[in-house]
Scaffold this active site. Sequence first.
Site, PDB file in Angstrom:
ATOM      1  CB  THR A 295       2.523  -5.674  16.878  1.00  0.00           C
ATOM      2  OG1 THR A 295       2.490  -6.634  17.940  1.00  0.00           O
ATOM      3  CG2 THR A 295       1.621  -4.526  17.285  1.00  0.00           C
ATOM      4  CB  ILE A 296       0.542 -10.966  16.255  1.00  0.00           C
ATOM      5  CG1 ILE A 296       1.644 -11.294  17.265  1.00  0.00           C
ATOM      6  CG2 ILE A 296       0.956 -11.326  14.842  1.00  0.00           C
ATOM      7  CD1 ILE A 296       1.878 -12.800  17.439  1.00  0.00           C
ATOM      8  CG  ASP A 297       1.955  -9.086  21.025  1.00  0.00           C
ATOM      9  OD1 ASP A 297       1.509 -10.249  21.093  1.00  0.00           O
ATOM     10  OD2 ASP A 297       3.169  -8.810  21.048  1.00  0.00           O
TER      11      ASP A 297
ATOM     12  NE  ARG B 217       6.422 -13.491  16.468  1.00  0.00           N
ATOM     13  CZ  ARG B 217       6.065 -12.278  16.875  1.00  0.00           C
ATOM     14  NH1 ARG B 217       5.462 -11.456  16.047  1.00  0.00           N
ATOM     15  NH2 ARG B 217       6.336 -11.880  18.089  1.00  0.00           N
TER      16      ARG B 217
ATOM     17  CB  ILE C 296       1.701 -21.890  14.234  1.00  0.00           C
ATOM     18  CG1 ILE C 296       0.861 -21.937  15.510  1.00  0.00           C
ATOM     19  CG2 ILE C 296       2.543 -23.127  14.091  1.00  0.00           C
ATOM     20  CD1 ILE C 296      -0.294 -22.918  15.416  1.00  0.00           C
TER      21      ILE C 296
ATOM     22  CB  ALA D  97      -0.927  -0.012   1.214  1.00  0.00           C
TER      23      ALA D  97
ATOM     24  CD  GLU E 137     -14.426 -24.938  29.908  1.00  0.00           C
ATOM     25  OE1 GLU E 137     -13.531 -25.282  29.114  1.00  0.00           O
ATOM     26  OE2 GLU E 137     -15.624 -24.858  29.590  1.00  0.00           O
TER      27      GLU E 137
END
Length: 339
Positions: A144-146, A272, A270, A40, A206
Amino acid sequence: MSMFRLPSQNLKSRSKKPIARIAVLCSGGDAPGMNAAIRAVVRTAVANNLEVFGISRGYAGLLEGKLAPMNASSVANIIQRGGTVLKTSRCPEFFHRTGRAQAAKVLKAHKIDTLVVIGGDGSFAGAHLLSKEFGINCIGLPGTIDNDIFGSDDTIGFDTSVNTALEAIDRIRDTASSHDRLFIVEVMGKHAGFIALQVGICGGAETILIPEYKVPFGSICKSIDRGIKRGKLSSIIVVAEGYRGGNATEIAKQFEKKGYSAKVAILGHIQRGGAPSAHDRFLASTLGAYSVHAAIHGLKNVIVGLENNQIVFVPFTKVISKKKTITKQYLEISAELAV
Ligand code: ADP
């Protein structure tokens, strides 16, 4: 997936600054959708007659002068690919002024007007210093994945990562229910529980254990016992890797001491990888495009983020000085859903 509202700040009302060259890099942990963001940035730059350079391996590559011109074709066929074609890194030299001085020297030698940094809050802290000390204009894209960036409700890579972990949990649930087992699934999140929280709610866990809140071990056992009492034979606990009450293996040991048998699954890296989801591609494409428009219209030292489904520009100073909080009510909702 809904469309985002465009910035309320009307960029067109700002006078255009005659910028000619921008550069883009990825820094910190990789995240799915970084490639869509690079694409982009490059395509929007080309469409607006700017020259654009790609920097490989983040700030480390910048220090080494690893800049290469990019064009519309350089980013063909990458929107669907995980990882980052520019590669990313952590760069210890950048913590020191001398390292940042070297970076500024390289950028000035290449006549770069704006540097687009795709990364997390550490990368933005570095970019902030680069601008403050050496007058380099930077724009940040939250990658970031977080999902732990203050000033943006969402980050590039988070949605894909949650979906990847969820797919794994669905599989674990199959085996957990076939064998009547208690599973403890560890997901990523050293300092923030956003992944664990969403994965836990979507996977019907749970109990969800996140770095922000420590739960007494007795209450975790209670929630499992409650399930057993109403005939439930298998359970899943989702724990973020940074949970202060122990990681998945340590929690399993605590369960064993109490006479329960618990299996552990650590999902690890995995989370990421893989093709970015539609949501992450859309987020990366729109924020990426706006990073270039922001630069053209003289904005600097801001990230392009998403707030209440609207694209916003948030100063680095705010982004790096504040911590994004997790809404505790979601934990309460998840506890009720698991009753
Ligand atoms: P993220 O950007 O995903 O939070 P890190 O925290 O690892 O990842 O930061 C990535 C890189 O950004 C670091 O390796 C370093 O080069 C630079 N950086 C991080 N924090 C700072 C800081 N406080 N000052 C200068 N540079 C920093």
